[in-house]
Design an enzyme around this catalytic site. Structure first.
Site, PDB file in Angstrom:
ATOM      1  N   ASN A  74      -9.511 -10.415  10.301  1.00 45.96           N
ATOM      2  CA  ASN A  74      -8.538  -9.942   9.292  1.00 45.96           C
ATOM      3  C   ASN A  74      -7.326 -10.883   9.225  1.00 45.96           C
ATOM      4  O   ASN A  74      -6.241 -10.477   8.812  1.00 45.96           O
ATOM      5  CB  ASN A  74      -8.094  -8.509   9.612  1.00 45.96           C
ATOM      6  CG  ASN A  74      -7.360  -7.855   8.441  1.00 45.96           C
ATOM      7  OD1 ASN A  74      -7.711  -8.050   7.275  1.00 45.96           O
ATOM      8  ND2 ASN A  74      -6.312  -7.083   8.747  1.00 45.96           N
ATOM      9  N   CYS A  78     -13.479  -6.827   0.563  1.00 43.34           N
ATOM     10  CA  CYS A  78     -14.783  -6.822  -0.108  1.00 43.34           C
ATOM     11  C   CYS A  78     -14.808  -7.803  -1.277  1.00 43.34           C
ATOM     12  O   CYS A  78     -15.636  -7.689  -2.179  1.00 43.34           O
ATOM     13  CB  CYS A  78     -15.136  -5.421  -0.599  1.00 43.34           C
ATOM     14  SG  CYS A  78     -15.570  -4.291   0.732  1.00 43.34           S
ATOM     15  N   GLY A  79     -13.870  -8.752  -1.305  1.00 41.73           N
ATOM     16  CA  GLY A  79     -13.966  -9.845  -2.277  1.00 41.73           C
ATOM     17  C   GLY A  79     -13.139  -9.676  -3.542  1.00 41.73           C
ATOM     18  O   GLY A  79     -13.434 -10.341  -4.545  1.00 41.73           O
ATOM     19  N   SER A 102     -10.793  -2.861   0.790  1.00 44.55           N
ATOM     20  CA  SER A 102     -10.174  -4.032   1.413  1.00 44.55           C
ATOM     21  C   SER A 102     -11.248  -4.941   1.999  1.00 44.55           C
ATOM     22  O   SER A 102     -12.220  -4.454   2.590  1.00 44.55           O
ATOM     23  CB  SER A 102      -9.241  -3.591   2.540  1.00 44.55           C
ATOM     24  OG  SER A 102      -8.242  -2.742   2.038  1.00 44.55           O
ATOM     25  N   LYS A 152       0.823  -1.216   0.000  1.00 47.27           N
ATOM     26  CA  LYS A 152       0.000   0.000   0.000  1.00 47.27           C
ATOM     27  C   LYS A 152       0.857   1.266   0.000  1.00 47.27           C
ATOM     28  O   LYS A 152       0.520   2.255  -0.635  1.00 47.27           O
ATOM     29  CB  LYS A 152      -0.922   0.012   1.219  1.00 47.27           C
ATOM     30  CG  LYS A 152      -1.745  -1.241   1.403  1.00 47.27           C
ATOM     31  CD  LYS A 152      -2.683  -1.500   0.259  1.00 47.27           C
ATOM     32  CE  LYS A 152      -3.529  -2.723   0.585  1.00 47.27           C
ATOM     33  NZ  LYS A 152      -4.569  -2.980  -0.384  1.00 47.27           N
ATOM     34  N   ARG A 159      -4.828 -13.550   7.697  1.00 53.38           N
ATOM     35  CA  ARG A 159      -4.369 -13.483   6.300  1.00 53.38           C
ATOM     36  C   ARG A 159      -3.519 -14.689   5.919  1.00 53.38           C
ATOM     37  O   ARG A 159      -2.910 -15.328   6.775  1.00 53.38           O
ATOM     38  CB  ARG A 159      -3.517 -12.226   6.115  1.00 53.38           C
ATOM     39  CG  ARG A 159      -4.277 -10.914   6.344  1.00 53.38           C
ATOM     40  CD  ARG A 159      -4.932 -10.432   5.097  1.00 53.38           C
ATOM     41  NE  ARG A 159      -5.790  -9.279   5.323  1.00 53.38           N
ATOM     42  CZ  ARG A 159      -6.217  -8.481   4.350  1.00 53.38           C
ATOM     43  NH1 ARG A 159      -5.849  -8.680   3.101  1.00 53.38           N
ATOM     44  NH2 ARG A 159      -7.024  -7.467   4.615  1.00 53.38           N
TER      45      ARG A 159
HETATM   46  O1  SAT Z   1      -2.957  -4.890   5.242  1.00 55.20           O
HETATM   47  S1  SAT Z   1      -3.133  -4.658   3.802  1.00 55.20           S
HETATM   48  O2  SAT Z   1      -3.164  -3.239   3.520  1.00 55.20           O
HETATM   49  O3  SAT Z   1      -2.017  -5.237   3.068  1.00 55.20           O
HETATM   50  C1  SAT Z   1      -4.539  -5.410   3.279  1.00 55.20           C
HETATM   51  C2  SAT Z   1      -5.636  -4.479   2.944  1.00 55.20           C
HETATM   52  O4  SAT Z   1      -6.121  -3.767   3.813  1.00 55.20           O
HETATM   53  O5  SAT Z   1      -6.044  -4.434   1.760  1.00 55.20           O
HETATM   54 MN    MN Z   2      -6.183  -4.034  -0.699  1.00 51.59          MN
END
Ligand code: SAT
Ligand code: MN
Length: 595
Positions: free
Chosen positions: A377, A264-265, A262, A220, A379
């Site tokens: 969240n 949302c699929g 983020s 990001k 991952r």
């Molecule tokens: O934590 S991240 O920014 O990499 C994932 C997201 O929020 O899209």
């Molecule tokens: Mn993202």
């Protein structure tokens, strides 16, 4: 790797940082498998990583409960003038912010190794790619960067040859005193976390968090916030978009880029298996698109990333079988639950819920436990090349030509399943006014409706009004070669709170309609908000959906849309004089159409 001379700017920068952060040693990464294996083995030894006996070469990490997502409140765009960061960003004066952060960075790596990670966003050596160097004191970050970016010693050679790089400084902000025992997930308290960007000098400083976008700075921070500011200066686009290739039964390819907030699929859509016969979908990227106008005048997209950092909860063989197959081996899992036989589990992964787990906080868990076993969240980090439906052109340095842009978000009401913009300018209006219910990808309240223009609210590295203008300008340049723009909402609910649309594989039906619109094969009806499918034009063959649900999905409630107007006005007013007049005009026209 020794501390061999790389390039003057890099050496000087590393020296300055080492002087400030005072690590015990410096390690220059080379991106090899040996390096990854060695660092992972060390983290297993210290107890911060758990080996997953059931999944080859895969590991589970549990974070500190305070460090589980991006921290938008602690994310800063630091430009000399506050106006240039704009109302959607937190701003601090660069001189003040650097002073504060220098204070925090002082001695912050004591007792730790400082890792230097040379990485490329985009295929190494491609003219569209950008080089970054991340300095971090987190071995977890190094291993994740190995997957999410291209880490390689070849980049040192390119730097020695004089290539530019974007410096990315990261520290977890947890120095160790002599003899002090390390935490399993060291990090700084929330008030000391800073995710800072200095777009005027292409510089990133991050402090205090080890999680995701806060710490894996290629994603990001570089590929969206810094890159979006560069893209505007240089006439290209850096967007929060998945990229997919859809092929129809006749073999015609369509490339689609879709922006959703983020969680949302995006990953699910990017790897979708179409339910409609004869159509094929291949994944090019699941989060970020860099797009430039090619010699043919069209917009060509690359995925600058090398892996997926996907949301685990909700992922299953039902919702995203391709993601499930992607994560069979060589995966880093973060904040998932651990099964008794040494595998991961998360809510929604299987119909049958295990009788006992260790939850993401490391505690015993049973189905009677009140909290979720995996963090919402949680991952997975995995190489994109492991995805069974990765497109053979996903690393083509020339990118793929984009036919369709999609915007959308989570809206339990008001917004229909799909509609098309009247034209580019109206499409930019749809992107600029996109709204979505918030998710746990950011630390903060979940389920609140917020305007998230182009799904870029947390990721635009400059004034959002200028960003809207950049989109309008790109449309002027692209002319009739511009992609067509659509808006979707997979998340509309019945008054009883049930999802009306099955989603996932059946979203292919909606994509098919878009492709047929491009070919002029299907019409559309003009409504107040845009162009909607005519009855019968959405291919619903083989789908068991009640007609009243379909009606509700496509219903436009003018009253509910009129009720949105004050919020759109408030949203637009925030940008003051920087709001392009064309968008004001679009709002006036929408008002007129709604009567
Ligand atoms: O934590 S991240 O920014 O990499 C994932 C997201 O929020 O899209
Ligand atoms: Mn993202």
């Amino acid at each position: 790797m020794g501390g061999a001379a790389k390039n003057e700017k890099l050496n000087k920068w590393i020296e300055e940082i080492a002087d400030m952060c005072r690590p015990d040693g410096i390690y220059w990464c080379d991106g090899t498998k040996e390096e990854y294996d060695r660092m992972m083995a060390k983290m297993v030894e210290t107890g911060s990583a758990t080996v997953l006996e059931k999944r080859p070469n895969s590991f589970l990490f549990r974070t500190d409960p305070s460090d589980v997502a991006r921290v938008e409140d602690r994310t800063f765009i630091s430009t000399s003038s506050k106006d240039d960061a704009g109302p959607t960003n937190n701003w601090l004066d660069p001189v003040d912010l650097k002073n504060t952060m220098r204070g925090l960075y002082q001695g912050c790596m004591k007792g730790r190794t400082m890792y230097v990670i040379p990485f490329s966003m985009g295929p190494i050596g491609s003219p569209i790619s950008k080089i970054g160097v991340e300095v971090t004191d987190s071995p977890y970050v190094v291993c994740n960067m190995h997957m999410m970016t291209r880490v390689s010693a070849r980049i040192y050679e390119m730097l020695s040859a004089g290539e530019e790089f974007i410096p990315c400084l990261h520290s977890i902000g947890a120095p160790l005193a002599a003899g002090q025992k390390d935490a399993l997930w060291p990090c700084a308290p929330i008030e000391n976390k800073y995710i800072s960007h200095f777009p005027e000098e292409n510089l990133i400083w991050s402090y205090g968090s080890g999680y995701g976008g806060n710490a894996l700075l290629g994603k990001k921070c570089l590929a969206l916030r810094i890159a979006s500011a560069m893209a505007r200066r240089e006439g290209w686009m850096a967007e929060h978009m998945l990229i997919l290739r859809l092929t129809n039964p006749q073999g015609r390819q369509y490339h689609i880029a879709a922006a959703f907030p983020s969680a949302c699929g995006k990953t699910n859509l990017a790897m979708m298996r179409p339910t409609i016969p004869g159509w094929k979908c291949e994944c090019i990227g699941d989060d970020i698109a860099w797009m430039k106008i090619g010699p043919d005048g069209r917009l060509h997209a690359i995925n600058p990333e090398n892996g997926f950092f996907g949301v685990a909860p909700g992922t299953s063989y039902g919702t995203n079988p391709m993601a499930m197959d992607t994560v069979r081996e060589n995966v880093i899992f973060t904040n998932c639950a651990l099964t008794d036989d040494g595998d991961v589990w998360w809510e929604g992964m299987t119909d049958e819920v295990p009788g006992h787990l260790i939850d993401w906080k490391g505690r015993d868990w049973t189905p009677d436990s009140r909290e979720e076993a995996a963090h919402p969240n949680a991952r997975f980090t995995v190489l994109a090349s492991q995805c069974p439906v990765i497109c053979k052109d996903w690393e083509n340095p020339a990118g793929v030509p984009i036919d369709i842009f999609i915007f959308g978000g989570r809206r339990s009401s008001v917004v229909p399943l799909v509609y098309e913009a009247f034209n580019w300018e109206h499409g930019v209006f749809l992107g600029a006014t996109a709204a979505s219910e918030t998710t746990s990808a950011n630390i903060g309240a979940v389920g609140n409706l917020r305007r998230d223009p182009f799904a870029m609210k947390p990721f635009c590295g400059y004034q959002m009004g200028d960003y809207f203008r950049h989109w309008l300008d790109m449309g002027d340049t692209l002319g009739d070669k511009a992609p067509r723009i659509f808006y979707v909402n997979w998340f509309r609910k019945s008054p009883e709170g049930m999802f009306l649309w099955p989603g996932f594989s059946d979203n292919s039906r909606v994509l098919k309609w878009m492709c047929e619109r491009i070919e002029g094969k299907v019409g559309a009806r003009k409504t107040e908000i845009g162009l909607l499918p005519n009855d019968g034009d959405l291919d619903l063959s083989g789908l068991d959906i009640a007609p009243e649900n379909m009606n509700e999905l496509m219903r436009i409630d003018s009253g509910a849309w009129r009720a949105e107007l004050p919020d759109i006005e408030r949203h637009f007013a925030e940008f003051g004089a920087r709001l392009p007049a064309k968008l004001k005009k679009q709002l006036q026209e929408l008002k007129k159409r709604l009567g």
